[in-house]
Enzyme design. Structure first.
Site, PDB file in Angstrom:
ATOM      1  N   ASP A  50      11.787 -15.637  43.278  1.00  0.00           N
ATOM      2  CA  ASP A  50      12.882 -17.346  43.338  1.00  0.00           C
ATOM      3  C   ASP A  50      12.378 -17.761  44.697  1.00  0.00           C
ATOM      4  O   ASP A  50      11.870 -17.034  45.585  1.00  0.00           O
ATOM      5  CB  ASP A  50      14.106 -16.231  42.913  1.00  0.00           C
ATOM      6  CG  ASP A  50      14.966 -17.476  41.952  1.00  0.00           C
ATOM      7  OD1 ASP A  50      15.652 -18.713  42.888  1.00  0.00           O
ATOM      8  OD2 ASP A  50      14.819 -17.504  40.579  1.00  0.00           O
ATOM      9  N   ASP A  67       9.648 -21.468  47.147  1.00  0.00           N
ATOM     10  CA  ASP A  67      10.003 -22.717  46.977  1.00  0.00           C
ATOM     11  C   ASP A  67       8.555 -23.029  45.826  1.00  0.00           C
ATOM     12  O   ASP A  67       7.478 -23.329  46.627  1.00  0.00           O
ATOM     13  CB  ASP A  67      10.411 -23.736  47.768  1.00  0.00           C
ATOM     14  CG  ASP A  67      10.952 -25.044  47.654  1.00  0.00           C
ATOM     15  OD1 ASP A  67      10.390 -25.194  46.269  1.00  0.00           O
ATOM     16  OD2 ASP A  67      11.627 -25.563  48.201  1.00  0.00           O
ATOM     17  N   LEU A  68       8.531 -23.533  45.076  1.00  0.00           N
ATOM     18  CA  LEU A  68       7.917 -23.944  44.143  1.00  0.00           C
ATOM     19  C   LEU A  68       7.502 -25.376  44.526  1.00  0.00           C
ATOM     20  O   LEU A  68       6.308 -25.737  44.175  1.00  0.00           O
ATOM     21  CB  LEU A  68       8.411 -24.103  42.549  1.00  0.00           C
ATOM     22  CG  LEU A  68       8.312 -22.985  41.456  1.00  0.00           C
ATOM     23  CD1 LEU A  68       9.403 -22.998  40.500  1.00  0.00           C
ATOM     24  CD2 LEU A  68       7.092 -22.408  41.360  1.00  0.00           C
ATOM     25  N   GLY A  88      10.837 -19.961  36.618  1.00  0.00           N
ATOM     26  CA  GLY A  88      10.791 -21.058  37.523  1.00  0.00           C
ATOM     27  C   GLY A  88      11.235 -22.653  37.870  1.00  0.00           C
ATOM     28  O   GLY A  88      10.165 -23.373  36.795  1.00  0.00           O
ATOM     29  N   TYR A 152      14.063 -33.413  32.548  1.00  0.00           N
ATOM     30  CA  TYR A 152      14.265 -32.266  32.494  1.00  0.00           C
ATOM     31  C   TYR A 152      13.432 -32.311  31.401  1.00  0.00           C
ATOM     32  O   TYR A 152      12.228 -31.500  31.148  1.00  0.00           O
ATOM     33  CB  TYR A 152      15.585 -31.720  32.035  1.00  0.00           C
ATOM     34  CG  TYR A 152      15.089 -30.251  31.528  1.00  0.00           C
ATOM     35  CD1 TYR A 152      15.267 -29.149  32.649  1.00  0.00           C
ATOM     36  CD2 TYR A 152      16.016 -29.750  30.271  1.00  0.00           C
ATOM     37  CE1 TYR A 152      14.818 -28.019  32.117  1.00  0.00           C
ATOM     38  CE2 TYR A 152      16.099 -28.153  30.073  1.00  0.00           C
ATOM     39  CZ  TYR A 152      15.178 -26.759  31.244  1.00  0.00           C
ATOM     40  OH  TYR A 152      15.344 -25.985  30.795  1.00  0.00           O
ATOM     41  N   LYS A 156       9.390 -30.994  30.933  1.00  0.00           N
ATOM     42  CA  LYS A 156       8.805 -29.832  30.703  1.00  0.00           C
ATOM     43  C   LYS A 156       7.390 -29.880  30.213  1.00  0.00           C
ATOM     44  O   LYS A 156       6.497 -29.704  29.494  1.00  0.00           O
ATOM     45  CB  LYS A 156       9.850 -29.882  29.701  1.00  0.00           C
ATOM     46  CG  LYS A 156      10.608 -28.774  30.017  1.00  0.00           C
ATOM     47  CD  LYS A 156      10.541 -27.178  30.865  1.00  0.00           C
ATOM     48  CE  LYS A 156      11.671 -26.745  31.594  1.00  0.00           C
ATOM     49  NZ  LYS A 156      10.911 -25.092  32.470  1.00  0.00           N
ATOM     50  N   SER A 181      17.901 -22.182  22.635  1.00  0.00           N
ATOM     51  CA  SER A 181      18.981 -21.461  23.829  1.00  0.00           C
ATOM     52  C   SER A 181      18.926 -20.114  23.822  1.00  0.00           C
ATOM     53  O   SER A 181      19.382 -19.482  23.073  1.00  0.00           O
ATOM     54  CB  SER A 181      20.560 -22.145  22.845  1.00  0.00           C
ATOM     55  OG  SER A 181      20.604 -23.776  22.992  1.00  0.00           O
ATOM     56  N   SER A 182      19.046 -19.476  25.104  1.00  0.00           N
ATOM     57  CA  SER A 182      18.614 -17.823  24.791  1.00  0.00           C
ATOM     58  C   SER A 182      19.416 -17.836  26.153  1.00  0.00           C
ATOM     59  O   SER A 182      19.710 -17.837  27.663  1.00  0.00           O
ATOM     60  CB  SER A 182      17.283 -17.733  25.315  1.00  0.00           C
ATOM     61  OG  SER A 182      16.645 -16.283  25.718  1.00  0.00           O
TER      62      SER A 182
END
Ligand code: NAI
Ligand code: 15L
Length: 283
Positions: A50, A67-68, A88, A152, A156, A181-182
């Protein structure tokens, strides 16, 4: 529904569910924290990553902050890994300037590093917000065109297309899980339909990791809830996903405590719920 359409043998039966080193990105996040201990069962080493270090490491787990958006750091992160569980990034609707480095550049950096280092399988945490602008009275399948409900969701959708390209061009397999929604429990009326329990999440990730020859697959990450907006037959047929959890235990309380929104309210009208009305930013 998925439970009725799984007529063939379980594609995971007789297949080993363990590998050398798994990289988990987003390891300090809500779902990363859920997956960390569970994933250590499926590998010799879990590399948890992370933005900052992970403190409370489990046996068989190592921490590697990254950092991705930093391509060189992502290259070092991926080196030595056999598979990647990519959770992430920015996980809600935000200005494009925040989404771009973490989700778009970041996912590109990850796939490029996977190509260079010979990683053969990536599980990508996509989102129901890829199709958030379908109405709640429609049933959507992974074959239908994306209708993202924000930057967002667009990021994806980009990740899913990247997964497709890296399979067609380089043979890197991906399962893109459009998570609903997890959370520990559904929080509102919408989540009675979109909820994904943590045991079902683990099942999905395990299957997405280990079922052979998935190619590039998109599935929805949702439990066996009473109502559904997503045709998830591919999850059952291709990776043998049969959800074991349901949002029903929370229905009575949520319906009693939360009156339905007017039918014309976009939050009730569209599958993406509140995401469809976030922004514009900075005006
Ligand atoms: P979260 O926001 O709790 O965790 C995401 C993690 O990514 C955070 O720990 C954050 O520090 C890290 N991160 C953000 N930018 C980064 C960067 N540039 N480099 C490295 N790490 C960075 O989100 P959550 O709920 O754990 O979700 C995990 C994944 O699943 C996300 O990709 C999210 O989009 C996706 N998802 C989650 C859903 C849910 O219901 N929890 C629904 C649909 C998708
Ligand atoms: C998502 O993609 C988000 O990451 C999560 O925080 C939830 O809001 C979820 O979708 C949802 O649609 O409920």
């Amino acid at each position: 529904m998925t439970t009725e359409t799984l007529t063939t043998a379980d594609p995971l039966s007789g297949v080993g569910t363990r590998c050398g080193r798994i990289l988990l990105t987003g390891a300090a996040g809500n779902l990363g924290r859920v997956l960390r201990e569970r994933l250590t069962r499926y590998c010799d080493v879990l590399r948890s990553s992370d933005l900052g270090p992970i403190a409370d490491l489990h046996e068989g787990e190592e921490s590697m902050p990254c950092d991705l958006g930093d391509a060189a750091a992502v290259d070092a992160l991926v080196r030595g890994c056999d598979a990647i569980v990519h959770f992430g990034g920015v996980s809600v609707e935000r200005p494009f300037e925040e989404i771009l480095p973490a989700n778009i550049q970041g996912t590109y950096n990850l796939y490029e590093a996977a190509r260079r280092h010979g990683v053969r399988r990536i599980v990508f945490a996509s989102s129901n917000h890829v199709t958030g602008f379908y109405r709640q009275d429609e049933v959507v399948s992974p074959e239908d065109p994306p209708r993202p409900d924000g930057y967002y969701g667009v990021s994806k959708a980009f990740g899913e297309q990247l997964a497709r390209f890296y399979f067609d061009r380089y043979g890197i397999e991906s399962v893109c899980v459009r998570i609903g929604s997890s959370f520990p429990e559904p929080k509102d009326r919408r989540m009675l339909t979109t909820w994904l329990g943590y045991d079902d999440l683990e099942q999905l990730v395990r299957r997405a990791m280990f079922v052979p020859e998935v190619g590039c697959l998109i599935v929805y990450g949702v439990s066996a809830n009473r109502d559904w907006w997503w045709d998830n037959d591919a999850a059952a047929a291709r990776i043998g996903y049969v959800p074991a959890q349901t949002s029903e235990p929370w229905r009575a309380r949520i319906e009693n405590e939360q009156p339905p929104l007017p039918e014309t309210d976009p939050v009730r009208r569209y599958q993406g719920g509140g995401f469809v009305i976030v922004g514009p930013f900075g005006d």
